[in-house]
Design a protein around this motif. Structure first.
Motif, mmCIF file in Angstrom:
data_model
loop_
_atom_site.group_PDB
_atom_site.id
_atom_site.type_symbol
_atom_site.label_atom_id
_atom_site.label_comp_id
_atom_site.label_asym_id
_atom_site.label_seq_id
_atom_site.Cartn_x
_atom_site.Cartn_y
_atom_site.Cartn_z
ATOM 1 N N GLY A 27 0.788 -1.231 0.000
ATOM 2 C CA GLY A 27 0.000 0.000 0.000
ATOM 3 C C GLY A 27 0.815 1.274 0.000
ATOM 4 O O GLY A 27 0.277 2.354 0.194
ATOM 5 N N SER A 28 2.136 1.195 -0.247
ATOM 6 C CA SER A 28 2.962 2.413 -0.160
ATOM 7 C C SER A 28 2.855 3.329 -1.365
ATOM 8 O O SER A 28 3.130 4.504 -1.256
ATOM 9 N N CYS A 29 2.542 2.776 -2.551
ATOM 10 C CA CYS A 29 2.672 3.569 -3.768
ATOM 11 C C CYS A 29 1.355 4.215 -4.197
ATOM 12 O O CYS A 29 1.151 4.479 -5.376
ATOM 13 N N ALA A 30 0.474 4.456 -3.229
ATOM 14 C CA ALA A 30 -0.801 5.094 -3.549
ATOM 15 C C ALA A 30 -0.578 6.486 -4.125
ATOM 16 O O ALA A 30 0.249 7.243 -3.619
ATOM 17 N N ALA A 31 -1.310 6.799 -5.186
ATOM 18 C CA ALA A 31 -1.170 8.116 -5.823
ATOM 19 C C ALA A 31 -2.448 8.436 -6.586
ATOM 20 O O ALA A 31 -3.387 7.628 -6.610
ATOM 21 N N GLU A 32 -2.475 9.602 -7.191
ATOM 22 C CA GLU A 32 -3.615 9.961 -8.032
ATOM 23 C C GLU A 32 -3.144 9.934 -9.475
ATOM 24 O O GLU A 32 -2.353 10.787 -9.897
ATOM 25 N N ILE A 33 -3.605 8.947 -10.202
ATOM 26 C CA ILE A 33 -3.126 8.750 -11.567
ATOM 27 C C ILE A 33 -4.223 9.173 -12.542
ATOM 28 O O ILE A 33 -5.327 8.632 -12.501
ATOM 29 N N ASN A 34 -3.932 10.146 -13.360
ATOM 30 C CA ASN A 34 -4.939 10.764 -14.233
ATOM 31 C C ASN A 34 -6.221 11.102 -13.459
ATOM 32 O O ASN A 34 -7.332 10.854 -13.922
ATOM 33 N N GLY A 35 -6.033 11.629 -12.276
ATOM 34 C CA GLY A 35 -7.172 12.097 -11.487
ATOM 35 C C GLY A 35 -7.957 11.000 -10.803
ATOM 36 O O GLY A 35 -9.101 11.205 -10.396
ATOM 37 N N TYR A 36 -7.355 9.826 -10.655
ATOM 38 C CA TYR A 36 -8.073 8.740 -10.003
ATOM 39 C C TYR A 36 -7.150 8.078 -8.976
ATOM 40 O O TYR A 36 -6.003 7.776 -9.292
ATOM 41 N N PRO A 37 -7.638 7.894 -7.729
ATOM 42 C CA PRO A 37 -6.764 7.292 -6.708
ATOM 43 C C PRO A 37 -6.478 5.828 -7.033
ATOM 44 O O PRO A 37 -7.397 5.021 -7.130
ATOM 45 N N LYS A 38 -5.207 5.518 -7.189
ATOM 46 C CA LYS A 38 -4.822 4.155 -7.572
ATOM 47 C C LYS A 38 -3.452 3.820 -7.003
ATOM 48 O O LYS A 38 -2.675 4.716 -6.686
ATOM 49 N N LEU A 39 -3.159 2.498 -6.969
ATOM 50 C CA LEU A 39 -1.804 2.084 -6.634
ATOM 51 C C LEU A 39 -0.978 2.139 -7.916
ATOM 52 O O LEU A 39 -1.401 1.612 -8.949
ATOM 53 N N MET A 40 0.204 2.765 -7.852
ATOM 54 C CA MET A 40 1.031 2.867 -9.064
ATOM 55 C C MET A 40 1.442 1.485 -9.561
ATOM 56 O O MET A 40 1.597 1.272 -10.749
ATOM 57 N N CYS A 41 1.617 0.538 -8.613
ATOM 58 C CA CYS A 41 2.108 -0.776 -9.021
ATOM 59 C C CYS A 41 1.032 -1.661 -9.613
ATOM 60 O O CYS A 41 1.305 -2.737 -10.114
ATOM 61 N N LYS A 42 -0.223 -1.201 -9.520
ATOM 62 C CA LYS A 42 -1.305 -2.073 -9.995
ATOM 63 C C LYS A 42 -1.989 -1.463 -11.207
ATOM 64 O O LYS A 42 -2.985 -1.994 -11.692
ATOM 65 N N THR A 43 -1.463 -0.320 -11.682
ATOM 66 C CA THR A 43 -2.129 0.376 -12.767
ATOM 67 C C THR A 43 -1.348 0.188 -14.055
ATOM 68 O O THR A 43 -0.209 0.652 -14.167
ATOM 69 N N ARG A 44 -1.944 -0.510 -14.993
ATOM 70 C CA ARG A 44 -1.295 -0.773 -16.272
ATOM 71 C C ARG A 44 -1.185 0.506 -17.087
ATOM 72 O O ARG A 44 -2.170 1.230 -17.250
ATOM 73 N N VAL A 45 0.014 0.745 -17.637
ATOM 74 C CA VAL A 45 0.245 1.939 -18.442
ATOM 75 C C VAL A 45 -0.663 1.950 -19.674
ATOM 76 O O VAL A 45 -1.251 2.965 -20.027
ATOM 77 N N GLU A 46 -0.823 0.785 -20.304
ATOM 78 C CA GLU A 46 -1.583 0.764 -21.567
ATOM 79 C C GLU A 46 -3.060 1.126 -21.360
ATOM 80 O O GLU A 46 -3.747 1.486 -22.298
ATOM 81 N N GLN A 47 -3.522 1.045 -20.129
ATOM 82 C CA GLN A 47 -4.926 1.386 -19.890
ATOM 83 C C GLN A 47 -5.130 2.862 -19.546
ATOM 84 O O GLN A 47 -6.245 3.305 -19.325
ATOM 85 N N MET A 48 -4.024 3.614 -19.462
ATOM 86 C CA MET A 48 -4.153 4.991 -18.979
ATOM 87 C C MET A 48 -3.997 6.045 -20.074
ATOM 88 O O MET A 48 -3.935 7.227 -19.792
ATOM 89 N N GLY A 49 -3.885 5.629 -21.320
ATOM 90 C CA GLY A 49 -3.769 6.597 -22.411
ATOM 91 C C GLY A 49 -2.322 7.014 -22.655
ATOM 92 O O GLY A 49 -1.391 6.473 -22.032
ATOM 93 N N ASP A 50 -2.132 7.982 -23.558
ATOM 94 C CA ASP A 50 -0.775 8.351 -23.971
ATOM 95 C C ASP A 50 -0.112 9.341 -23.021
ATOM 96 O O ASP A 50 1.105 9.521 -23.053
ATOM 97 N N VAL A 51 -0.907 10.042 -22.226
ATOM 98 C CA VAL A 51 -0.329 10.969 -21.255
ATOM 99 C C VAL A 51 -0.769 10.519 -19.864
ATOM 100 O O VAL A 51 -1.954 10.336 -19.612
ATOM 101 N N ILE A 52 0.196 10.315 -18.999
ATOM 102 C CA ILE A 52 -0.134 9.848 -17.644
ATOM 103 C C ILE A 52 0.324 10.896 -16.633
ATOM 104 O O ILE A 52 1.517 11.178 -16.522
ATOM 105 N N THR A 53 -0.635 11.474 -15.920
ATOM 106 C CA THR A 53 -0.290 12.472 -14.915
ATOM 107 C C THR A 53 -0.310 11.808 -13.548
ATOM 108 O O THR A 53 -1.302 11.169 -13.187
#
Ligand code: SF4
Ligand code: SF4
Lengths: 236, 252
Positions: free
Chosen positions: B63-89
């Protein structure tokens, strides 16, 4: 108590903000309720309109059951009051600038009494099956028509909606901590688990049953207006 | 490996130095199966080693890598890049004080935890206790919590409103204790009076973002609200409880 105190105590800030969604909802409610009173269709060729069963005066309680329902609470707190509109952090339309008291004060405290509206709703459910039963006989002749099927499906959806209630979940076992310490504990836990399964679908059932009851009402209004919508499958 | 690149925008701020923030942009080569944390680590390794990011297991367990990825609270380690579009904030969690860049100070949660009355067993006598599965399987769901605090971050009450609400993660802790067969306390009243349970308006964002898919609202918050209604709002239930308590006292 002056006007301001009254406002702070009983009227949640959500009702005082400028909110076109809320106004649209209130207008829909007023138009709908006036339609019921001005153009009643209590009965048409043996079918009783579910909104008038057993009497239209029950409507406020049924309305409060839905208004205090946990599933609809989620929906109107999100989509009418925008607290917040969604979980996407950019477009939530909630902010530090808005006053918020949640379910802690004023009108919204009534949410805590959801169970009482549940009790009334449970009492009403058998009437829908009775209406289905009476629709099967015209002048003592058995007839099976499309309208009866709709009344039955409506009764089933409402039953499932009422039986999947969160308050009922607490009532039949959720509030217990130790099933193995009670008589019939295993049976109670079993029932609780089954109801919990149904409860997972509470939100869908809330909406399906609402849309369907409105559909049945409109269908019966169509019949009243002389539209040839009914089909007779069997007549004995 | 493809030649595709993904643009990462990383939030940068060091509150010890300045209150200004900026987004630094980096092009990261896309690899199959890549997660957002891989991208951030690539940036730290190849472009800018001064970016602060916290992670440990890279397996959605710590649970350490919690962040807001493209405006949605998610774990960085569980979020696939290909599902987040071409720009990842990537932003840090906003509900907690910033330490630096993507790292926040979540220690307030350990303070809140202390407010919840601790496990209070019936009789400390005969041990080991025999505990049956039917009595504990409800609370087992809550044990899955990895304390990422994404639910706290997304909860509009915790994030946007200054109330005494302790937040969803802590209500599941209280609910787990309340549903324990050996525990004698009922925390619903103190949850409501002192810990702001009534501020939750069951909008279920906590449930939506929980990486462990814990049904926080349905299985912990609503049951606690119903128990609180039993104790504080429902006159019939209150009367029944009173009579029961009296007859128990008389028996003793
Ligand atoms: S359901 Fe309640 S606890 Fe969960 S995010 Fe919404 S307000 Fe917060
Ligand atoms: S309940 Fe879910 S979202 Fe909240 S801290 Fe635990 S694992 Fe994270």
């Amino acid at each position: 108590m002056n006007v301001n105190d009254f406002k702070n105590k009983y009227i949640p800030s959500e009702f005082l903000e400028f909110n076109p969604r809320l106004y649209a909802f209130i207008i829909m409610l007023i138009v709908g309720l006036s339609a019921f009173l001005i153009f009643p269709v209590k009965e048409i060729s043996g079918y009783i309109d579910p909104f008038y069963s057993p009497t239209i005066f029950i409507l406020p309680f049924v309305g409060l059951y839905r208004l205090t329902c946990y599933a609809y609470r989620k929906d109107y707190n999100r989509h009418i009051f925008k607290h917040p509109i969604g979980c996407d952090l950019k477009n939530r339309l909630d902010s530090m600038k808005r006053t918020y008291t949640g379910e802690t004060s004023g009108l919204f405290k009534i949410e805590n009494l959801h169970r009482y509206f549940l009790y009334v709703s449970i009492l009403i459910v058998p009437f829908f099956y009775y209406d289905f039963y009476t629709s099967l006989f015209i002048n003592n002749i058995f007839v099976f028509r499309l309208g009866s099927v709709l009344l039955l499906v409506n009764a089933i959806f409402i039953t499932l909606y009422v039986l999947s209630c969160h308050s009922l979940r607490s009532l039949i076992g959720g509030r217990k901590d130790c099933y193995s310490c009670m008589s019939y504990g295993a049976g109670i836990k079993n029932l609780y688990d089954k109801q919990s399964w149904l409860n997972k679908h509470h939100e869908q059932l809330a909406w399906i049953s609402l849309v369907f009851i409105i559909f049945v009402d409109l269908y019966l209004r169509g019949l009243t207006a002389g539209m040839p919508l009914d089909i007779t499958f069997l007549k004995l | 490996m493809t030649n595709k690149k993904v643009k990462f925008k990383i939030y940068r701020k060091d509150p010890k130095i300045s209150n200004d923030y900026r987004y630094d942009e980096f092009d990261v080569p896309m690899e199959e199966g890549m997660v957002v944390l891989d991208g951030v680590n690539y940036i730290v390794e190849h472009y800018d080693s001064t970016i602060s990011v916290r992670w440990n297991c890279k397996a959605a367990r710590c649970g350490s890598c919690a962040a807001e990825i493209n405006g949605y609270p998610k774990l960085m380690c569980k979020t696939r890049v290909e599902q987040m579009g071409d720009v990842i904030t990537v932003n840090p969690m906003k509900a907690f004080p910033l330490v630096k860049d993507l790292v926040t100070d979540v220690s307030i949660n350990f303070e809140i935890d202390k407010k919840i009355p601790e496990f209070t067993p019936k009789n400390m006598g005969k041990k080991p206790w025999t505990i049956y599965d039917i009595d504990v399987n409800r609370a087992q769901e809550f044990r899955k919590c990895i304390e990422c605090f994404l639910c706290q971050d997304t909860c509009h009450v915790v994030r946007d409103h200054n109330t005494k609400y302790i937040g969803p993660r802590h209500v599941i802790k209280a609910a787990a204790l309340d549903m324990h067969p050996m525990d004698v306390l009922d925390r619903s009243e103190s949850l409501t009076k002192d810990m702001g349970l009534g501020y939750c308006n069951v909008t279920k964002c906590c449930e939506e973002v929980c990486p462990e898919h814990i049904k926080i609202t349905d299985n912990a918050i609503i049951p606690e609200k119903e128990r609180a209604a039993d104790n504080m709002y429902d006159p019939i239930m209150m009367l029944i409880k009173k009579l029961k308590n009296k007859s128990n006292r008389d028996k003793k």
